[in-house]
Design an enzyme around this catalytic site. Structure first.
Site, PDB file in Angstrom:
ATOM      1  N   GLN A   1      20.620  15.480  28.133  1.00  0.00           N
ATOM      2  CA  GLN A   1      20.527  14.278  28.974  1.00  0.00           C
ATOM      3  C   GLN A   1      21.551  14.324  30.111  1.00  0.00           C
ATOM      4  OE1 GLN A   1      20.488  14.295  25.647  1.00  0.00           O
ATOM      5  NE2 GLN A   1      19.330  12.602  24.769  1.00  0.00           N
TER       6      GLN A   1
ATOM      7  N   ASP B   1      25.235   2.926  21.917  1.00  0.00           N
ATOM      8  CA  ASP B   1      23.961   2.548  21.298  1.00  0.00           C
ATOM      9  C   ASP B   1      24.115   1.373  20.346  1.00  0.00           C
ATOM     10  OD1 ASP B   1      23.448   5.420  22.236  1.00  0.00           O
ATOM     11  OD2 ASP B   1      21.489   4.544  21.799  1.00  0.00           O
TER      12      ASP B   1
ATOM     13  N   ASN C   1      27.592   6.265  19.868  1.00  0.00           N
ATOM     14  CA  ASN C   1      27.016   6.753  21.132  1.00  0.00           C
ATOM     15  C   ASN C   1      26.592   8.196  20.902  1.00  0.00           C
ATOM     16  OD1 ASN C   1      26.342   6.345  23.946  1.00  0.00           O
ATOM     17  ND2 ASN C   1      27.987   7.781  24.428  1.00  0.00           N
ATOM     18  N   LYS C   2      25.975   8.787  21.909  1.00  0.00           N
ATOM     19  CA  LYS C   2      25.442  10.145  21.783  1.00  0.00           C
ATOM     20  C   LYS C   2      26.435  11.093  21.124  1.00  0.00           C
ATOM     21  CE  LYS C   2      22.173  11.376  22.595  1.00  0.00           C
ATOM     22  NZ  LYS C   2      21.128  11.439  21.540  1.00  0.00           N
TER      23      LYS C   2
HETATM   24  O1  MRU Z   1      19.258   9.630  22.510  1.00  0.00           O
HETATM   25  P1  MRU Z   1      19.439   8.892  23.801  1.00  0.00           P
HETATM   26  O2  MRU Z   1      19.227   9.735  25.016  1.00  0.00           O
HETATM   27  O3  MRU Z   1      18.632   7.621  23.839  1.00  0.00           O
HETATM   28  O4  MRU Z   1      20.978   8.474  23.774  1.00  0.00           O
HETATM   29  C1  MRU Z   1      21.469   7.667  24.811  1.00  0.00           C
HETATM   30  C2  MRU Z   1      22.916   7.373  24.718  1.00  0.00           C
HETATM   31  O5  MRU Z   1      23.609   7.784  23.818  1.00  0.00           O
HETATM   32  C3  MRU Z   1      23.462   6.455  25.772  1.00  0.00           C
HETATM   33  O6  MRU Z   1      24.801   6.730  26.021  1.00  0.00           O
HETATM   34  C4  MRU Z   1      23.337   4.993  25.315  1.00  0.00           C
HETATM   35  O7  MRU Z   1      22.048   4.720  24.857  1.00  0.00           O
HETATM   36  C5  MRU Z   1      23.691   4.050  26.398  1.00  0.00           C
HETATM   37  S1  MRU Z   1      22.512   4.039  27.722  1.00  0.00           S
HETATM   38  C6  MRU Z   1      23.053   2.865  28.815  1.00  0.00           C
END
Ligand code: MRU
Length: 328
Positions: A173, A214, A224-225
């Site tokens: 990402q 998240d 978070n990720k």
């Molecule tokens: O698996 P993803 O791509 O949905 O993970 C996204 C994240 O971890 C973002 O940092 C989080 O959702 C915040 S987006 C404003």
């Protein structure tokens, strides 16, 4: 790329497979999807109680597609409430109300992003360098993002900001989304592989680390990720502040600590054969959590649309949530 989603199965697939991703955008997509599905059935003149039952069924199905991102449950909770309160109304009126609620969720998110950006702007004087992880930008929200929002606003004001974007294994990402959207906005962005982050801190530390979330537990622990926790440890070791930027819809007061946050596990093939090419033995055992949990004690602050919350987070996050409740 445009993609039309016409059925609950298609919306479910789009969220699970990360065609749409990022906690706020997942919530907006699910809410908008439910509103569109409701409009579809009222065209076939369903009776109101039937429509409410169907809305509940769609919400039940979509809510479990990404278990960590609490914005999904939050947004669908709002749609459920509208449906539950509308059983006495004609179906077409209820469908209109659902559409209005989905639009409100989107509009509010856009506004929250801007306010998060304004609160974060003080962290980015002219010439600042930032490290970010994953994508918490326009491609993850209904507006200009969360972690990337102050960067957009600083750039708009003519400040020079240099951004290092972790590529963010295994689905990239950072390199695919963050580098793309910042580059398209004319912002100076450099991609680093995830395992380069420690070298960056050792040789040329960023001024600040900005990441999204998240789910934020009541005590300030943040999911978070995956990889965010490692950055937080590095940041602490090198004396660099790390901030989480997220709307209050990402705070979950019913989750006391990070240990209580359900962590989504991804398909091992995203690691073994990401984007189609085999990069590990085909039968290699893989552990692939989508997120990790950063203890609140490692954070310099959590920036919501209501300002910067600081430790102890129980009180400061509760105050942010209280400020978010609309006056009756
Ligand atoms: O698996 P993803 O791509 O949905 O993970 C996204 C994240 O971890 C973002 O940092 C989080 O959702 C915040 S987006 C404003």
């Amino acid at each position: 790329m445009d993609r039309e989603l016409r059925t609950v199965e298609e919306i479910d697939e789009a969220i699970r497979s990360l065609r749409v991703r990022g906690a706020p955008l997942i919530g907006i997509t699910a809410a908008t999807g439910v509103a569109a599905l409701a409009r579809g059935v009222t065209d076939h003149s369903d009776s109101p109680p039937d429509l409410t039952t169907r809305v509940t069924g769609w919400c039940d199905r979509l809510e479990v597609t990404r278990p960590t991102a609490v914005n999904l449950r939050w947004a669908l909770g709002r749609m459920r409430a509208v449906a539950a309160g509308g059983t006495h109304r004609p179906a077409s009126e209820l469908a209109d109300a659902l559409r209005a609620e989905a639009q409100a969720i989107w509009d509010e998110d856009r506004e929250m992003c801007r306010r998060i950006g304004e609160h974060g702007l003080e962290l980015l004087p002219n010439g600042a360098t930032v490290l970010t992880h994953c994508n918490a930008g326009a491609l993850a929200t209904g507006g200009i993002g969360t972690a990337l929002a102050p960067i957009y606003l600083a750039h708009e004001e003519g400040r020079r900001v240099r951004v290092f974007a972790d590529e963010t294994r295994p689905l990239l990402q950072g390199s695919r989304l963050t580098a793309w959207e910042l580059g398209a906005a004319g912002i100076d962005v450099t991609v680093i592989s995830d395992n380069t982050a420690a070298a960056l801190f050792a040789h040329d530390p960023p001024d600040v680390v900005l990441v999204g979330a998240d789910r934020i537990a009541a005590n300030g622990d943040v999911a978070n990720k995956v990889g965010t926790y490692g950055l937080a440890v590095l940041a602490k070791h090198h004396g660099v502040p790390i901030y989480v930027l997220a709307p209050t819809s990402t705070i979950d007061p019913s989750t006391p600590t990070g240990a209580d946050i359900p962590i989504e596990e991804r398909d091992p093939d995203e690691v073994r054969r990401g984007f189609g090419r085999l990069t590990a033995p085909a039968d290699a055992s893989v552990w692939s959590p989508a997120f990790d949990v950063t203890p609140g004690e490692l954070l310099a602050g959590i920036i919501t649309e209501h300002g910067v919350a600081r430790a102890p987070f129980e009180g400061s996050l509760a105050a942010a949530l209280a400020a978010a409740v609309p006056e009756q």
